[in-house]
Write an enzyme that holds these catalytic residues in place. Structure first.
Site, short mmCIF file in Angstrom:
data_model
loop_
_atom_site.label_atom_id
_atom_site.label_comp_id
_atom_site.label_asym_id
_atom_site.label_seq_id
_atom_site.Cartn_x
_atom_site.Cartn_y
_atom_site.Cartn_z
N GLY A 44 -7.42 43.95 23.18
CA GLY A 44 -8.28 42.92 23.73
C GLY A 44 -7.50 42.11 24.75
O GLY A 44 -6.28 41.98 24.65
N CYS A 88 -0.68 39.21 19.92
CA CYS A 88 -1.29 38.80 21.17
C CYS A 88 -0.40 39.23 22.32
O CYS A 88 0.82 39.02 22.28
CB CYS A 88 -1.45 37.27 21.17
SG CYS A 88 -2.24 36.64 22.66
N LEU A 89 -0.99 39.84 23.35
CA LEU A 89 -0.20 40.29 24.50
C LEU A 89 0.47 39.12 25.22
O LEU A 89 1.44 39.32 25.94
CB LEU A 89 -1.08 41.07 25.48
CG LEU A 89 -1.59 42.43 24.97
CD1 LEU A 89 -2.52 43.06 25.99
CD2 LEU A 89 -0.44 43.37 24.63
N HIS A 130 -10.65 36.40 18.31
CA HIS A 130 -9.35 36.10 18.93
C HIS A 130 -9.53 35.86 20.43
O HIS A 130 -8.96 34.92 21.00
CB HIS A 130 -8.41 37.28 18.65
CG HIS A 130 -7.05 37.17 19.26
ND1 HIS A 130 -5.89 37.09 18.52
CD2 HIS A 130 -6.66 37.17 20.57
CE1 HIS A 130 -4.85 37.03 19.34
NE2 HIS A 130 -5.28 37.07 20.59
N GLU A 131 -10.33 36.71 21.10
CA GLU A 131 -10.49 36.60 22.55
C GLU A 131 -11.32 35.37 22.93
O GLU A 131 -11.02 34.70 23.93
CB GLU A 131 -11.11 37.88 23.13
CG GLU A 131 -10.31 39.15 22.89
CD GLU A 131 -8.85 39.05 23.26
OE1 GLU A 131 -8.53 38.33 24.22
OE2 GLU A 131 -8.02 39.68 22.58
N HIS A 134 -9.20 32.48 23.15
CA HIS A 134 -8.45 32.39 24.41
C HIS A 134 -9.25 31.63 25.47
O HIS A 134 -8.67 30.92 26.31
CB HIS A 134 -8.13 33.78 24.97
CG HIS A 134 -6.86 34.38 24.41
ND1 HIS A 134 -5.64 33.78 24.54
CD2 HIS A 134 -6.64 35.54 23.74
CE1 HIS A 134 -4.71 34.55 23.96
NE2 HIS A 134 -5.30 35.62 23.47
NI NI Z 1 -4.38 37.14 22.45
#
Ligand code: NI
Length: 164
Positions: A44, A88-89, A130-131, A134
């Protein structure tokens, strides 16, 4: 290739703005976000994570199709919660178990600007939550007890995970 920004980049802590018009440049941004996400082996990626404070994110899980959500809203959540490990990236190398609702119903627009609703469970539900966080400047670490979050961040050295 779009660069994925990592903490403590300010854009990750800001509320993203709604997309006014879903046009070719939004579709192109979504494609570029999918490319960057695939390259980083993520599932994601949200606008703020590529430095674009816009309310959109992409998701691609295993055998599922890649999905784009523009101006998403969670319109329902299950009462039941589950604890799952998240990463998380934008916080590479850091993982923690987070408690969230098991299932969600989300309303959003697709790349052609058409509205859709989706009921999601399992990993998809987790990634969507989660997204959307963000888009509101919230990171998965913000769901942890404060002491645990501070302990993890104190030990965290992003340089250890920076790819060159
Ligand atoms: Ni993330």
């Amino acid at each position: 290739m779009l660069e994925i920004v990592t903490i403590p980049a300010e854009v990750l802590y800001q509320k993203a703005q709604p997309v006014n018009e879903i046009n070719g440049s939004i579709a192109e941004l979504a494609d570029n976000m999918l490319d960057a996400m695939h390259a980083a082996q993520g599932i994601g990626l949200a606008g703020p994570q590529v430095g674009k404070p816009l309310r959109l994110f992409v998701v691609h899980i295993a055998d599922d199709q890649p999905r784009l959500f523009v101006n998403p809203e969670i319109i329902g959540t299950s009462l039941e919660t589950v604890k799952l490990e998240e990463g998380c990236l934008s916080i590479p190398g850091l993982y923690a178990e987070v408690v969230r609702p098991r299932a969600v119903e989300v309303q959003a627009y697709n790349r052609r600007g058409r509205p859709f609703t989706l009921q999601a469970d399992g990993i998809l539900s987790r990634v969507i939550q989660h997204e959307i966080d963000h888009l509101n400047g919230v990171l998965f670490l913000d769901h942890l007890p404060e002491r645990k979050r501070e302990r993890m961040l104190r030990r965290y050295d992003p340089a250890e995970y920076t790819q060159s």
